[in-house]
Design a protein around this motif. Structure first.
Motif, short mmCIF file in Angstrom:
data_model
loop_
_atom_site.label_atom_id
_atom_site.label_comp_id
_atom_site.label_asym_id
_atom_site.label_seq_id
_atom_site.Cartn_x
_atom_site.Cartn_y
_atom_site.Cartn_z
N ASP B 66 0.84 -1.21 0.00
CA ASP B 66 0.00 0.00 0.00
C ASP B 66 0.87 1.26 0.00
O ASP B 66 0.54 2.25 -0.65
CB ASP B 66 -0.91 0.04 1.24
CG ASP B 66 -1.97 -1.04 1.20
OD1 ASP B 66 -2.20 -1.61 0.11
OD2 ASP B 66 -2.56 -1.35 2.25
N PHE B 67 1.97 1.20 0.74
CA PHE B 67 2.86 2.36 0.82
C PHE B 67 3.38 2.73 -0.58
O PHE B 67 3.43 3.91 -0.93
CB PHE B 67 4.03 2.07 1.76
CG PHE B 67 5.09 3.14 1.78
CD1 PHE B 67 4.81 4.41 2.24
CD2 PHE B 67 6.38 2.87 1.31
CE1 PHE B 67 5.79 5.41 2.25
CE2 PHE B 67 7.35 3.86 1.31
CZ PHE B 67 7.06 5.13 1.78
N HIS B 68 3.75 1.73 -1.35
CA HIS B 68 4.26 2.00 -2.70
C HIS B 68 3.21 2.70 -3.57
O HIS B 68 3.53 3.62 -4.33
CB HIS B 68 4.73 0.70 -3.37
CG HIS B 68 6.09 0.27 -2.94
ND1 HIS B 68 6.34 -0.32 -1.72
CD2 HIS B 68 7.30 0.37 -3.56
CE1 HIS B 68 7.64 -0.57 -1.62
NE2 HIS B 68 8.25 -0.16 -2.73
N VAL B 69 1.97 2.24 -3.43
CA VAL B 69 0.88 2.84 -4.22
C VAL B 69 0.65 4.28 -3.77
O VAL B 69 0.56 5.20 -4.59
CB VAL B 69 -0.41 2.00 -4.06
CG1 VAL B 69 -1.60 2.69 -4.74
CG2 VAL B 69 -0.20 0.59 -4.63
N ALA B 72 3.52 6.67 -4.83
CA ALA B 72 3.43 7.07 -6.24
C ALA B 72 2.37 8.15 -6.42
O ALA B 72 2.59 9.15 -7.13
CB ALA B 72 3.12 5.85 -7.11
N GLU B 73 1.26 7.97 -5.76
CA GLU B 73 0.17 8.94 -5.85
C GLU B 73 0.59 10.28 -5.27
O GLU B 73 0.35 11.34 -5.86
CB GLU B 73 -1.03 8.36 -5.07
CG GLU B 73 -2.32 9.09 -5.26
CD GLU B 73 -3.42 8.44 -4.43
OE1 GLU B 73 -4.39 7.98 -5.02
OE2 GLU B 73 -3.29 8.37 -3.20
N MET B 77 3.15 10.29 -9.73
CA MET B 77 3.70 9.38 -10.74
C MET B 77 2.88 8.09 -10.72
O MET B 77 2.07 7.87 -9.84
CB MET B 77 5.19 9.09 -10.46
CG MET B 77 6.09 10.32 -10.50
SD MET B 77 6.19 11.14 -12.12
CE MET B 77 7.53 10.24 -12.89
N ASP B 78 3.12 7.23 -11.71
CA ASP B 78 2.33 5.99 -11.79
C ASP B 78 2.91 4.86 -10.95
O ASP B 78 2.17 4.03 -10.42
CB ASP B 78 2.21 5.53 -13.25
CG ASP B 78 1.47 6.55 -14.09
OD1 ASP B 78 0.47 7.12 -13.59
OD2 ASP B 78 1.89 6.81 -15.24
#
Lengths: 97, 393
Positions: B66-69, B72-73, B77-78
């Motif tokens: 979840d942290f990675h998502v 990025a947000e 960035m995607d």
């Protein structure tokens, strides 16, 4: 100490705690619980105390170098000290008494 | 301070002193990150519940996936990955795009690790010179691209530019440079080591194909830690997975990303980053106040006769280069402690982080200091000046 392969830790939440030691003897895994009973409460309170002291550390950072505490900070410090004291009491009661 | 263990002393300078070290300010940990380190300091601590497909950014407990998502947000960035420092972000991108002999456009103030990333890939750096205001602008970048084309017959493979540089803390024309990159269809990496985590950053709005940030410089995280992020367009290239097959065993490790060397930032560094993230998200909204504080400080600093600010003015960043050749350095020339008199005087007033012995040009950073601490700092400089007979307006 041998890695506790295949051992199900008795202490939930702190799976890798060193109190649970697995010693390999003659291809048998013998679980040796140091101290006899798991002291989960004492471990938990150790972290609670460390975290409370970390909050105190942050107050030092926020108020350095004069350390002139305002009313709110004084109240926070009191609460931290009380929290640590409670944790130490709980640890003492679990481990010593 | 008593030693922690044998000859390793406790580091309590953040608790006892105002620290104006130029690169330490925004990497100071949040209390949440300090707690994360207490709890997750053991080596492979993040791997307790690593399940298939066995990759760091897929772990759900603690919620690393979840942290990675969310990361990025947060940076617009995607896709984002955590890496051991911004330098590993440069390396991942450069290694994916640059081949032997390729040119890479960088700033005349580029960090040395950008040079190393290009060199490791066999490329050649081509520097864009500063304009008279010590800024890298779009026009200068376009001119350099044309020079490279003329000289080598080929366009550069990548443009890598710093949002704010390490030397002056000046803001560079990142939007203008991104536009030039787009015009020439050259991928663009924005080095936001000094901005991502302290001010609002949106990579796509900046026009970046790649965004790189530093955890230990600007994200309240331990070293080494950093961020590399990209768009859907480039993700398959930079985050490509391994195709290698063992010739004897036939083993494959298909999920592992080549440039990330599989898992990247394992253990307490990542968990500390995650722990700091909620505060980082909030603190970027207060960047204008940080800028206000540094401008208050430099205004007061300039009241000391002979003091100068070398960085662009008014300040847009808390990292600032100053010149005290006309003030404190004059004292140092005849003082028995030479330049160290100045750091001695600062330390007596519980201020550290300046380059010990430096009284000519040096850097400081006021990020994260409260208004009380900023005023204290200001008074300390005035006080030292007065003590040595330097006029304070």
């Amino acid at each position: 100490m041998v890695q506790a392969v295949g051992c199900r830790p008795a202490l939930r939440g702190f799976d890798s705690h060193p109190r649970l030691q697995c010693i390999r003897r003659s291809n048998l895994l013998v679980i040796n619980v140091v101290g006899g009973t798991m002291k989960e409460k004492a471990v938990e309170e150790t972290f609670v105390a460390l975290f409370a002291l970390t909050d105190l550390r942050q107050i030092f950072r926020d108020t350095k170098p004069t350390f002139k505490f305002n009313t709110e900070e004084k109240e926070q410090i009191k609460q931290i000290i009380e929290r640590v004291r409670q944790s130490l009491n709980a640890i003492e009661s679990e481990l010593i008494e | 301070m008593r030693p922690m263990i044998e000859d390793i002393e406790v580091r309590a300078r953040e608790e006892l002193f105002i620290n104006i070290h130029p690169i330490q300010a925004a990497g100071r940990l949040t209390p949440e990150a300090m707690k994360a380190i207490i709890s997750y300091g053991d080596g492979y601590s993040t791997c307790d519940r690593c399940r298939k497909p066995f990759r760091l950014d897929k772990i759900s407990r603690p919620p690393i996936n979840d942290f990675h998502v969310e990361l990025a947000e947060f940076i617009g960035m995607d896709h984002a990955r955590v890496v051991p420092g911004a330098r590993r972000g440069f390396q991942a991108v450069v290694s994916s795009l640059v081949e032997k002999g390729d040119s890479v456009i960088v700033s005349a103030l580029a960090h040395y690790s950008e040079f190393l990333a290009v060199e490791a890939a066999g490329g050649v750096v081509k520097e864009v010179p500063l304009n008279p205001d010590s800024i890298i602008a779009g026009e200068g970048t376009a001119q350099k691209i044309e020079e490279v084309k003329h000289e080598t017959g080929r366009f550069p493979k990548l443009i890598m530019m710093d949002h704010f540089d390490y030397l002056f803390g000046n803001e560079h024309d990142i939007h203008g440079i991104a536009k030039v990159a787009k015009d020439y269809a050259i991928p663009f990496l924005a080095n936001c080591a000094y901005s991502l985590g302290v001010m609002p950053i949106n990579g796509k709005e900046l026009g970046a194909d790649f965004l790189v940030g530093s955890g230990h410089k600007s994200f309240a995280s331990p070293a080494p830690s950093g961020i590399v992020a990209t768009t859907d367009e480039w993700a398959d290239k930079v985050f490509r997975t391994t195709k290698m097959v063992g010739d004897v065993t036939g083993r494959r490790f298909g999920i592992k990303e080549v440039e990330m060397m599989g898992c990247t930032l394992m253990g307490s560094n990542l968990i500390a980053m995650m722990a700091s993230f909620p505060r980082v998200r909030e603190r970027v909204k207060k960047w204008s106040e940080e800028v206000e504080k540094i401008n208050y400080f430099v205004d007061e600093f300039l009241k000391i006769e002979g003091n100068k600010v070398i960085s662009e003015m008014p300040r847009k960043h808390t990292l600032t280069k100053v010149d005290t050749t006309g003030s404190f350095d004059k004292i140092a020339r005849t003082h028995k402690r030479r330049g160290f008199f100045f750091s001695d005087e600062l330390k007596k007033r519980r201020i550290v982080g300046g380059f010990a012995g430096a009284t000519r040009q040096w850097k400081l950073n006021t990020y994260g200091l409260s208004w009380d601490q900023i005023r204290y700092l200001t008074c300390a400089f005035h006080d030292i000046a007065s003590k040595y007979g330097i006029n304070v307006a």
